[in-house]
Design a protein around this motif. Structure first.
Motif, short mmCIF file in Angstrom:
data_model
loop_
_atom_site.label_atom_id
_atom_site.label_comp_id
_atom_site.label_asym_id
_atom_site.label_seq_id
_atom_site.Cartn_x
_atom_site.Cartn_y
_atom_site.Cartn_z
N SER B 50 0.81 -1.22 -0.03
CA SER B 50 -0.11 -0.01 0.02
C SER B 50 0.74 1.20 -0.05
O SER B 50 1.87 1.27 0.78
CB SER B 50 -0.99 -0.16 1.28
OG SER B 50 -2.23 0.35 1.11
N ARG B 62 5.63 3.29 1.43
CA ARG B 62 5.02 2.04 1.18
C ARG B 62 5.29 0.98 2.40
O ARG B 62 6.03 0.91 2.96
CB ARG B 62 5.95 1.53 -0.05
CG ARG B 62 5.25 0.37 -0.99
CD ARG B 62 6.26 -0.06 -2.08
NE ARG B 62 5.95 -0.96 -2.96
CZ ARG B 62 4.88 -1.00 -3.80
NH1 ARG B 62 4.48 0.28 -4.32
NH2 ARG B 62 4.68 -2.08 -4.67
N ILE B 63 3.79 0.38 2.29
CA ILE B 63 3.70 -0.62 3.49
C ILE B 63 3.40 -1.92 3.01
O ILE B 63 2.78 -1.94 2.05
CB ILE B 63 2.57 -0.12 4.41
CG1 ILE B 63 3.10 1.09 5.19
CG2 ILE B 63 2.36 -1.10 5.60
CD1 ILE B 63 2.23 1.95 6.06
N PHE B 65 2.35 -6.21 3.43
CA PHE B 65 1.83 -7.27 4.12
C PHE B 65 1.98 -8.59 3.52
O PHE B 65 1.87 -8.54 2.17
CB PHE B 65 0.38 -7.02 4.46
CG PHE B 65 -0.21 -5.88 5.25
CD1 PHE B 65 0.54 -5.20 6.13
CD2 PHE B 65 -1.22 -5.19 4.59
CE1 PHE B 65 -0.04 -3.87 6.87
CE2 PHE B 65 -1.70 -3.92 4.91
CZ PHE B 65 -0.80 -3.46 6.15
N PRO B 87 2.94 -8.51 8.91
CA PRO B 87 3.94 -8.08 10.19
C PRO B 87 3.62 -8.79 11.11
O PRO B 87 2.42 -9.24 11.23
CB PRO B 87 4.07 -6.97 10.16
CG PRO B 87 2.68 -6.35 9.71
CD PRO B 87 2.41 -7.09 8.74
N SER B 89 2.36 -7.72 14.02
CA SER B 89 1.51 -7.10 14.74
C SER B 89 0.01 -7.43 14.28
O SER B 89 -1.08 -7.38 15.13
CB SER B 89 1.32 -5.43 14.65
OG SER B 89 1.31 -5.26 13.30
N ILE B 90 -0.21 -7.94 13.04
CA ILE B 90 -1.43 -8.50 12.43
C ILE B 90 -1.73 -9.97 12.05
O ILE B 90 -2.25 -10.28 11.40
CB ILE B 90 -1.86 -7.58 11.22
CG1 ILE B 90 -0.81 -7.32 10.23
CG2 ILE B 90 -2.41 -6.48 11.79
CD1 ILE B 90 -1.48 -7.04 9.10
N PHE B 113 -6.11 -10.39 18.62
CA PHE B 113 -6.01 -9.59 19.89
C PHE B 113 -7.33 -9.73 20.98
O PHE B 113 -7.06 -9.37 21.95
CB PHE B 113 -5.57 -8.04 19.55
CG PHE B 113 -6.55 -7.50 18.74
CD1 PHE B 113 -7.69 -6.73 19.29
CD2 PHE B 113 -6.45 -7.03 17.49
CE1 PHE B 113 -8.76 -6.16 18.65
CE2 PHE B 113 -7.40 -6.32 16.69
CZ PHE B 113 -8.75 -5.85 17.15
N LEU B 130 -7.90 -4.14 5.97
CA LEU B 130 -6.70 -3.62 6.59
C LEU B 130 -6.59 -2.37 6.47
O LEU B 130 -5.51 -1.77 6.47
CB LEU B 130 -5.64 -4.56 6.21
CG LEU B 130 -5.45 -6.07 6.75
CD1 LEU B 130 -4.52 -6.82 6.10
CD2 LEU B 130 -5.51 -6.16 8.23
N ASP B 131 -7.51 -1.54 6.06
CA ASP B 131 -7.41 -0.13 5.70
C ASP B 131 -6.82 0.12 4.57
O ASP B 131 -6.18 1.44 4.38
CB ASP B 131 -7.13 0.77 7.14
CG ASP B 131 -7.95 0.64 8.03
OD1 ASP B 131 -9.22 1.19 7.89
OD2 ASP B 131 -7.63 -0.18 9.20
N THR B 132 -6.50 -0.69 3.59
CA THR B 132 -5.95 -0.53 2.23
C THR B 132 -7.11 0.07 1.40
O THR B 132 -8.10 0.36 1.82
CB THR B 132 -5.49 -1.77 1.66
OG1 THR B 132 -6.46 -2.73 1.28
CG2 THR B 132 -4.57 -2.37 2.52
#
Lengths: 303, 266
Positions: B50, B62-63, B65, B87, B89-90, B113, B130-132
């Motif tokens: 993303s 740029r991120i 997953f 990553p 965290s998810i 979580f 995932l808010d993409t």
């Protein structure tokens, strides 16, 4: 007087007419009785339902006052602990910091997740301006600030029974009605109904508001099909710096049986919170603010 | 010579109407669905990248997953699984898309979580994944319903394509309509254009790098761009068709265990 069975076309019975003077007396008596019945009926229905009188506030006034009671015109910070259970009945806990400020054009509120680590930094901003309530969320996973659309505000907050809207500033409904004044769990309360038309989540919300403090006692949420879905209780009202504050909010999903409890601790009123805290562009930095230092697990353990 | 000419004319006349006649709108949509969602069980890895502006700056970032994807046909319909592998965290966020005969599709989500599996409400399917720039609905199955309309045929980026419009009831979607270009030869989607509820263009999705794997044409790159300049792309790798996948992997009650399946280490 002859009474006929019209359908069958038969004469059934013959009743002799009373004398003329007696007929006048009977009519007079009937008129008086009818007048009494008409005069008394509204008063009776009012006393049975404890219906709102002309002196009662309107539903909208009740909701506006409730908002005022929950969101006093003073800055405050607090620690918020969400407790619920997972699919296996084990406890799950999230810890958040909440900051609230009343600025010239409206209220602002920010809620940042401090624990667990996997969602630390997730930050919600609620901003009220000219009767408009805007919401943003910052997600560290994707490092983007996104606007929360009106429908999304009713989605589960972190998968709990609370919605995003429930944890933010109190939205004033478009329309609501004071149904009655009742005693609710031993407290005199206004019962207010809010109809949510065309919403994908709720069809209506019933709120009981204490007549003395205007703090909410209970909110019942009904689903699209009109069935009772969730019930929210406001408990442990404590006066902190002359501000009555409910310290526990409990939301129960009556259809799944899950419960989430929101517990407020470490309330500090009249604190100095910088305006940048409420800037959507700065949301990525909120979790690292030194203002939350006192809410860290170490600091809380030491108390 | 004259006879040959007449034969040729007859052939041309016989063939021309057949060529000009496009398949019905529903045939196009069903074919696209069949090609895009092959019934053969498969696994793959998907890299989601993303690109967006850094909060509070003009700089782009740029991120990435990484997720695992599995598909399988069940007697009651197709199932598709997406599990986040990176990553950390998810890691373990798991999504199960289910299609059922004559019943609405539904999507289950497991979030580590809170350790709960829950069904997404229909309105939530149009939330960002995932808010993409993709929504859950964009990643799910091609919907079969009556609200498709064939707008015509046109040349799209050098490929003959059917132009199809999908419309939505206003209150149920964040989209008002989607325009889809479907390749006339392969029936693979080439592009989807999403319009918001006000009817304004919102997002454009391109299907690229089509590669034939085990005789199945597979787009390996899907790009989604929104009008604000944000974009997300799905890069599909390690595609394996006709693999043996245990039914348990698609069991809603076992979603918390999906991330630890050895299937992602193949």
């Amino acid at each position: 007087m002859i009474i006929r069975n019209i359908a069958k076309g038969e004469t059934q019975k013959e009743i002799p007419s009373p004398p003329k003077e007696r007929r006048y007396t009977m009519s007079f008596m009937l008129a008086i009785m009818l007048a009494i019945v008409f005069a008394v009926t509204p008063a009776m229905s009012g006393s049975q339902k404890t219906l709102a009188t002309s002196e009662s506030p309107t539903g909208m006034t009740c909701m506006t006052n409730m908002k005022g009671a929950l969101e006093p015109a003073r800055s405050s910070m607090r620690r918020v602990v969400f407790s619920t259970t997972d699919d296996y009945g084990e406890k799950v806990r999230f810890i958040a910091g909440q900051a609230y400020k009343n600025v010239s054009d409206g209220n602002r509120m920010v809620l940042v997740i401090l624990e667990p680590k996997s969602i630390r930094g997730m930050t919600y901003l609620f901003s009220e301006r000219e009767n408009r309530l805007d919401k943003w969320v910052y997600l560290p996973t994707i490092r983007r600030v996104l606007e929360v659309k009106p429908n999304q505000a009713y989605e589960p907050f972190l998968g709990t029974e609370f919605s995003v809207s429930d944890i933010g500033l109190v939205p004033i409904p478009k329309a609501c009605e004071l149904i009655e004044v009742v005693e609710h769990t031993g407290v005199k309360a206004y019962k207010v109904e809010e109809k949510v038309l065309g919403g994908p989540y709720y069809s209506r919300v019933i709120t009981w508001i204490a007549t003395d403090s205007f703090l909410p006692l209970q909110r019942d949420y009904y689903d699209e099909a009109g069935r009772l879905w969730k019930s929210e209780l406001f408990k442990e009202v404590t006066t902190i710096d002359r501000v009555p504050t409910p310290l526990v909010m409990e939301m129960k999903d009556l259809q799944t049986g899950y419960v989430t409890v929101l517990r407020v601790t470490d309330v500090v009123n009249d604190t100095n919170i910088p305006d940048e805290f409420f800037d959507p562009k700065q949301l990525s930095k909120i979790a690292d603010s030194p203002l939350w230092k006192t809410y860290s697990p170490q600091a809380v353990k030491g108390k | 010579m004259g006879t040959l000419l007449w034969i040729l004319v007859a052939i041309v006349l016989a063939v021309t109407p057949a060529m000009a006649e496009p398949p019905s709108m529903m045939t196009i949509v069903k074919q696209m669905k069949a090609v895009f969602e092959p019934s053969s069980p498969s696994t793959s890895k998907v890299i989601i990248s993303s690109t967006s502006k850094v909060a509070g700056s003009e700089r782009n970032e740029r991120i990435q997953f990484l997720c695992g994807q599995a598909r399988k046909m069940f007697p009651d319909g197709k199932r598709m699984l997406l599990v986040m592998l990176e990553p950390g965290s998810i890691r373990g966020n798991t999504y199960l898309f289910r299609e059922r005969d004559k019943q609405p599709n539904f999507t289950l989500i497991y979030l580590p979580f809170i350790r709960r599996v829950r069904e997404l409400l229909p309105v939530e399917l149009y939330d960002r994944f995932l808010d993409t720039d993709f929504t859950y609905a964009d990643l799910g199955f091609v919907r079969l319903h009556e609200n498709y309309r064939l707008l015509g045929e046109e040349n799209f980026a050098g490929v003959r394509a059917y132009k199809v419009e999908e419309s939505f009831p206003h209150e149920r979607s964040h989209y008002s309509r989607i325009i889809i270009w479907v390749a006339a030869d392969s029936f693979l989607p080439l592009q989807r254009e999403y319009y918001d509820t006000e009817g304004r263009p919102w997002k454009t999705e391109r299907f690229k790098e089509v590669v034939t794997i085990n005789n199945i044409p597979t787009p390996l790159l899907i790009q989604m761009k929104d009008r604000d300049g944000n974009s997300t792309e799905l890069k599909v790798t390690e595609v394996q068709y006709d693999v043996k996948i245990s039914d348990d992997l698609f069991d809603p009650n076992l979603l918390p265990k999906v991330v630890d399946s050895p299937i992602w280490n193949r």
